[in-house]
Design an enzyme around this catalytic site. Structure first.
Site, PDB file in Angstrom:
ATOM      1  N   ASP A  20      86.539   2.719 -11.292  1.00 50.25           N
ATOM      2  CA  ASP A  20      86.149   1.919 -12.462  1.00 50.25           C
ATOM      3  C   ASP A  20      84.625   1.868 -12.484  1.00 50.25           C
ATOM      4  OD1 ASP A  20      86.383   0.079 -14.660  1.00 50.25           O
ATOM      5  OD2 ASP A  20      85.985  -1.569 -13.291  1.00 50.25           O
ATOM      6  N   SER A  21      84.089   1.306 -13.585  1.00 50.17           N
ATOM      7  CA  SER A  21      82.646   1.131 -13.655  1.00 50.17           C
ATOM      8  C   SER A  21      82.172   0.013 -12.723  1.00 50.17           C
ATOM      9  CB  SER A  21      82.249   0.790 -15.089  1.00 50.17           C
ATOM     10  OG  SER A  21      82.943  -0.371 -15.498  1.00 50.17           O
ATOM     11  N   CYS A  83      89.916   2.322 -15.586  1.00 52.84           N
ATOM     12  CA  CYS A  83      88.879   1.877 -16.514  1.00 52.84           C
ATOM     13  C   CYS A  83      89.321   2.364 -17.893  1.00 52.84           C
ATOM     14  CB  CYS A  83      87.555   2.524 -16.112  1.00 52.84           C
ATOM     15  SG  CYS A  83      86.211   2.235 -17.276  1.00 52.84           S
ATOM     16  N   GLU A 162      81.495  -9.838 -14.384  1.00 59.66           N
ATOM     17  CA  GLU A 162      80.648  -9.351 -13.284  1.00 59.66           C
ATOM     18  C   GLU A 162      79.748 -10.474 -12.740  1.00 59.66           C
ATOM     19  OE1 GLU A 162      80.232  -6.084 -11.828  1.00 59.66           O
ATOM     20  OE2 GLU A 162      81.933  -5.265 -12.926  1.00 59.66           O
ATOM     21  N   CYS A 194      90.733  -3.720 -21.081  1.00 64.50           N
ATOM     22  CA  CYS A 194      89.602  -3.481 -20.178  1.00 64.50           C
ATOM     23  C   CYS A 194      90.047  -4.058 -18.847  1.00 64.50           C
ATOM     24  CB  CYS A 194      88.349  -4.191 -20.691  1.00 64.50           C
ATOM     25  SG  CYS A 194      86.975  -4.165 -19.503  1.00 64.50           S
ATOM     26  N   HIS A 196      88.539  -5.312 -16.532  1.00 65.11           N
ATOM     27  CA  HIS A 196      87.867  -6.553 -16.138  1.00 65.11           C
ATOM     28  C   HIS A 196      88.589  -7.794 -16.685  1.00 65.11           C
ATOM     29  CE1 HIS A 196      84.478  -3.959 -15.109  1.00 65.11           C
ATOM     30  NE2 HIS A 196      83.814  -5.001 -14.642  1.00 65.11           N
TER      31      HIS A 196
HETATM   32  N1  DGL Z   1      86.540  -2.096 -16.749  1.00 64.69           N
HETATM   33  C1  DGL Z   1      86.199  -1.199 -17.733  1.00 64.69           C
HETATM   34  C2  DGL Z   1      87.260  -0.909 -18.749  1.00 64.69           C
HETATM   35  O1  DGL Z   1      88.420  -1.029 -18.430  1.00 64.69           O
HETATM   36  C3  DGL Z   1      84.824  -1.038 -18.245  1.00 64.69           C
HETATM   37  C4  DGL Z   1      83.924  -2.163 -18.437  1.00 64.69           C
HETATM   38  C5  DGL Z   1      82.540  -1.593 -18.720  1.00 64.69           C
HETATM   39  O2  DGL Z   1      82.026  -0.938 -17.829  1.00 64.69           O
HETATM   40  O3  DGL Z   1      82.020  -1.770 -19.814  1.00 64.69           O
HETATM   41  O4  DGL Z   1      86.981  -0.520 -19.847  1.00 64.69           O
END
Ligand code: DGL
Length: 283
Positions: A20-21, A83, A162, A194, A196
């Site tokens: 993931d990012s 991600c 984050e 997402c 997150h």
């Molecule tokens: N967690 C990520 C997603 O599922 C990316 C969040 C990001 O880096 O902008 O899209």
């Protein structure tokens, strides 16, 4: 060097790569751990370059390729793009290039939403790059042509996660602005598009209300991964020799390893002792 050359043999004993990012993919990691306790996992979080959601497709693809190369170098037998942003913008290319099976989070989440929605009005929240790609709506409409898919980019959610503001009035206020627009249009299902967002699902659920079913693609992604490993005869047959959690699971990031470890400990249900910072290069 071509990707095929990095890949090696003895596949079933090898770890699964997850990336993931940043920390969001840990919600998928946690689910894979739970559903497949017999597997080793290598996680990579691109903490130096998060967020991906505000970047262009070319950049997201370049970063994703670098990570795939890194994971192949760790000898992984399969890769999960944990991600949505990378799944939406890079997966089709990665699927063509990658010598091991690779799956993303979008199809599993879309399938669940298409099944559980009663009225066919499905909301999707995600990063700007995920929502503008239109991929969720494309996949859902293939599965359920009568569905109406309403997307909303939520660029402030990822930084809130984050920053650790999971239970905070600021998060509730921002969630209200984003989500009331969708609930006002009659959705009965909302995809957390997402990785997150499951970390702030309490706030999202409070604002969306009881009548809206939240879909977290992590569960279905882990299930699809399990089916895929079984089909490809890649399930680890030697569960008893796996050893301690430290031996089973490893964490790599591109920056801020200690901060990441702190996060991992609030998401993963065992003590994560170390995360290593590495530099990814274009190859
Ligand atoms: N967690 C990520 C997603 O599922 C990316 C969040 C990001 O880096 O902008 O899209």
């Amino acid at each position: 060097m071509g990707l095929e050359q990095i890949y090696d043999r003895e596949a079933a004993h090898r770890p699964i790569g997850v990336f993931d990012s940043g920390v969001g993919g840990l919600t998928v990691f946690r689910e894979i751990m739970r559903q497949m306790p017999g597997e080793r996992i290598v996680y990579f979080g691109d903490t130096a370059r998060v967020p991906y959601g505000s970047k262009s497709r070319d950049t997201i693809l370049r970063f994703s390729r670098q990570i795939v190369r890194f994971l192949l170098g760790q000898g992984v037998k399969a890769i999960v793009v944990a991600c949505n942003t990378a799944s939406a913008n890079a997966l089709p290319v990665l699927e063509e290039e990658c010598p091991v099976p690779i799956i993303g989070v979008i199809v599993p989440g879309a399938k669940t939403a298409a099944e559980v929605s009663r009225n066919g009005r499905i909301g999707v929240i995600g990063t700007t790059a995920t929502i503008t790609s239109g991929v969720y709506s494309e996949v859902i409409r293939q599965l359920r042509p009568d569905a109406q898919v309403l997307g909303r980019a939520c660029p402030l959610f990822c930084p809130l996660v984050e920053e650790g503001l999971w239970e905070d009035p600021v998060t509730d206020e921002i969630a209200r602005r984003y989500i009331s627009e969708l609930t006002g249009r009659g959705i009965d299902t909302l995809i957390l598009g997402c990785t997150h967002y499951p970390l702030i699902s309490k706030a999202i659920g409070r604002i969306a209300g009881e009548g809206v079913t939240l879909v977290n693609p992590a569960y279905e992604t882990a299930r699809e991964l399990h089916i895929l490993l079984r089909e490809k005869k890649l399930e680890n047959p030697d569960i008893p020799v796996l050893g301690s959690t430290e031996e089973r699971y490893s964490f790599y990031v591109s920056d801020m390893a200690d901060k990441f470890r702190g996060f991992a400990n609030s998401i993963i249900p065992y003590g994560v002792l170390s995360a290593k910072a590495v530099t990814l290069e274009d190859q």
